[in-house]
Structures are given as C-alpha cells and as structure tokens.
Motif scaffolding. Structure first.
Motif, mmCIF file in Angstrom:
data_model
loop_
_atom_site.group_PDB
_atom_site.id
_atom_site.type_symbol
_atom_site.label_atom_id
_atom_site.label_comp_id
_atom_site.label_asym_id
_atom_site.label_seq_id
_atom_site.Cartn_x
_atom_site.Cartn_y
_atom_site.Cartn_z
ATOM 1 N N ILE A 19 0.826 -1.207 0.000
ATOM 2 C CA ILE A 19 0.000 0.000 0.000
ATOM 3 C C ILE A 19 0.862 1.260 0.000
ATOM 4 N N ILE A 20 1.907 1.269 0.828
ATOM 5 C CA ILE A 20 2.823 2.407 0.931
ATOM 6 C C ILE A 20 4.231 1.833 1.016
ATOM 7 N N TYR A 21 5.114 2.303 0.127
ATOM 8 C CA TYR A 21 6.441 1.701 0.026
ATOM 9 C C TYR A 21 7.427 2.669 -0.634
ATOM 10 N N TRP A 22 8.699 2.291 -0.614
ATOM 11 C CA TRP A 22 9.767 3.108 -1.193
ATOM 12 C C TRP A 22 9.895 2.841 -2.690
ATOM 13 N N SER A 23 10.344 3.858 -3.418
ATOM 14 C CA SER A 23 10.746 3.660 -4.812
ATOM 15 C C SER A 23 12.021 2.824 -4.801
ATOM 16 N N GLU A 24 12.445 2.356 -5.950
ATOM 17 C CA GLU A 24 13.646 1.518 -6.021
ATOM 18 C C GLU A 24 14.875 2.207 -5.438
ATOM 19 N N ASP A 25 15.023 3.504 -5.687
ATOM 20 C CA ASP A 25 16.206 4.215 -5.193
ATOM 21 C C ASP A 25 16.071 4.662 -3.734
ATOM 22 N N GLY A 26 14.906 4.477 -3.129
ATOM 23 C CA GLY A 26 14.711 4.814 -1.719
ATOM 24 C C GLY A 26 14.570 6.292 -1.435
ATOM 25 N N ALA A 27 14.312 7.094 -2.469
ATOM 26 C CA ALA A 27 14.207 8.538 -2.282
ATOM 27 C C ALA A 27 12.772 9.049 -2.348
ATOM 28 N N THR A 28 11.848 8.197 -2.742
ATOM 29 C CA THR A 28 10.470 8.605 -2.960
ATOM 30 C C THR A 28 9.516 7.633 -2.274
ATOM 31 N N VAL A 29 8.457 8.169 -1.689
ATOM 32 C CA VAL A 29 7.414 7.355 -1.079
ATOM 33 C C VAL A 29 6.330 7.137 -2.133
ATOM 34 N N LEU A 30 5.976 5.875 -2.357
ATOM 35 C CA LEU A 30 4.933 5.536 -3.322
ATOM 36 C C LEU A 30 3.698 5.056 -2.567
ATOM 37 N N ILE A 31 2.536 5.559 -2.996
ATOM 38 C CA ILE A 31 1.283 5.232 -2.326
ATOM 39 C C ILE A 31 0.287 4.717 -3.358
ATOM 40 N N ASP A 32 -0.264 3.549 -3.100
ATOM 41 C CA ASP A 32 -1.347 3.000 -3.909
ATOM 42 C C ASP A 32 -2.626 3.656 -3.384
ATOM 43 N N LYS A 33 -3.061 4.702 -4.053
ATOM 44 C CA LYS A 33 -4.131 5.554 -3.529
ATOM 45 C C LYS A 33 -5.411 4.796 -3.164
ATOM 46 N N PRO A 34 -5.995 3.987 -4.049
ATOM 47 C CA PRO A 34 -7.256 3.324 -3.671
ATOM 48 C C PRO A 34 -7.106 2.398 -2.454
ATOM 49 N N ARG A 35 -6.035 1.653 -2.394
ATOM 50 C CA ARG A 35 -5.830 0.743 -1.262
ATOM 51 C C ARG A 35 -5.484 1.514 0.006
ATOM 52 N N PHE A 36 -4.744 2.604 -0.142
ATOM 53 C CA PHE A 36 -4.388 3.427 1.011
ATOM 54 C C PHE A 36 -5.644 4.059 1.605
ATOM 55 N N GLU A 37 -6.522 4.570 0.738
ATOM 56 C CA GLU A 37 -7.775 5.175 1.224
ATOM 57 C C GLU A 37 -8.597 4.173 2.026
ATOM 58 N N SER A 38 -8.615 2.925 1.589
ATOM 59 C CA SER A 38 -9.372 1.890 2.294
ATOM 60 C C SER A 38 -8.797 1.590 3.670
ATOM 61 N N ALA A 39 -7.483 1.645 3.794
ATOM 62 C CA ALA A 39 -6.813 1.280 5.044
ATOM 63 C C ALA A 39 -6.456 2.484 5.919
ATOM 64 N N LEU A 40 -6.729 3.682 5.448
ATOM 65 C CA LEU A 40 -6.274 4.900 6.126
ATOM 66 C C LEU A 40 -6.700 4.977 7.588
ATOM 67 N N SER A 41 -7.932 4.661 7.883
ATOM 68 C CA SER A 41 -8.416 4.799 9.265
ATOM 69 C C SER A 41 -7.742 3.822 10.220
ATOM 70 N N THR A 42 -7.147 2.740 9.713
ATOM 71 C CA THR A 42 -6.416 1.823 10.583
ATOM 72 C C THR A 42 -4.987 2.295 10.822
ATOM 73 N N MET A 43 -4.499 3.205 9.977
ATOM 74 C CA MET A 43 -3.122 3.678 10.084
ATOM 75 C C MET A 43 -3.011 5.013 10.809
ATOM 76 N N PHE A 44 -3.968 5.918 10.574
ATOM 77 C CA PHE A 44 -3.941 7.265 11.127
ATOM 78 C C PHE A 44 -5.317 7.607 11.687
ATOM 79 N N LEU A 45 -5.378 8.671 12.459
ATOM 80 C CA LEU A 45 -6.663 9.152 12.946
ATOM 81 C C LEU A 45 -7.491 9.732 11.810
ATOM 82 N N ALA A 46 -6.828 10.266 10.811
ATOM 83 C CA ALA A 46 -7.524 10.859 9.674
ATOM 84 C C ALA A 46 -8.256 9.775 8.889
ATOM 85 N N THR A 47 -9.394 10.131 8.341
ATOM 86 C CA THR A 47 -10.137 9.172 7.531
ATOM 87 C C THR A 47 -10.209 9.609 6.071
ATOM 88 N N LYS A 48 -9.706 10.793 5.775
ATOM 89 C CA LYS A 48 -9.744 11.306 4.412
ATOM 90 C C LYS A 48 -8.331 11.337 3.824
#
Length: 146
Positions: free
Chosen positions: A44-73
């Motif tokens: 869902i959330i991971y590093w780019s190959e070079d480790g300099a960029t955060v990559l987020i799978d938006k649809p899957r992240f939105e589904s799991a967001l409330s389990t990771m942070f207090l924010a739901t949006k």
C-alpha cells in the motif's frame, strides 16, 4: 559524544544569550516511516527503487487509512505530507493509481536526516504577512494528480 551527534544545536537569542534546541523527529514522520517499513502495508505504501520517494497506492491506502492514522480522508493525509515538506513527484511508476511524494530529508537509507523535517503549520499560522482573506489571491487552476 559530540553535540552534532546528539542532535543539539546552539541558537543565538540575543547579544549574549544562547539556548539549546533539541531536534527530534515529528510524530507524523515517525509513523510514516513505521508504515513504510511494515510488512502489513508493504503493498500500500512503500519506497521507490532508489529509496528517495514514497509511493502510495491511492485506492488501497484510502481503504486502510483509518487503521493507520486518525484521519479518515486521503486529502487530510496529503495535507500532512505537504505540511512536512513533501511534494508530489511526476510519475515514477507507470500505474496511474500510484502517487509519489518526496522530501529531501526523508530517505530509506538515511534515518538520521528525518529529524530535520519540521511541520510548517506553526510558522504559517503566525505569519503576519499571510493574507486575511482569500479574495486577495484568486483560486488556482492547479489540480492535484489523481
């Protein structure tokens, strides 16, 4: 142990007074690193190959967001990234649902530099030059990448 290693910086407050300020990593940044390092969220959330960029799978992240942070949006999470100096990057991967964010002090192999990240909220809220009304600055035609 030297002061630079301990994260201690001396700042001049006046002609003869100095104080010591400890640089600690913001809680949001600690949580972000924990999520990126977690096997539970590695697709869902991971590093780019070079480790300099955060990559987020938006649809899957939105589904799991409330389990990771207090924010739901998702927009609230992106605002936190922006407040902590992250900026959206051009597509580093060809999948349209993957978003990329970068901060020069947040890298996979450089944990020590993340203590230099600061939340911009305090300065913006107390900035005397900030406009009192949004009427002074017309709305931008920029829209965030999907």
């Amino acid at each position: 142990i030297n002061a630079e290693y301990m994260g201690i910086f001396q700042h001049s407050v006046g002609p003869t007074i100095t104080h010591t300020m400890s640089r600690t990593t913001p809680k949001f940044i600690e949580k972000l690193r924990m999520l990126i390092s977690s096997d539970e969220y590695k697709d869902i959330i991971y590093w780019s190959e070079d480790g300099a960029t955060v990559l987020i799978d938006k649809p899957r992240f939105e589904s799991a967001l409330s389990t990771m942070f207090l924010a739901t949006k998702y927009g609230s999470f992106i605002r936190q990234l922006n407040l902590h100096g992250f900026r959206a990057c051009p597509r580093v991967i060809s999948q349209p649902h993957i978003q990329a964010f970068k901060n020069d002090f947040f890298r996979r192999d450089d944990i020590a530099s993340q203590r230099l990240i600061r939340c911009k909220r305090g300065r913006a809220a107390t900035d005397a030059s900030a406009p009192e009304s949004s009427e002074q600055y017309p709305a931008s035609s920029y829209s965030a990448p999907m």
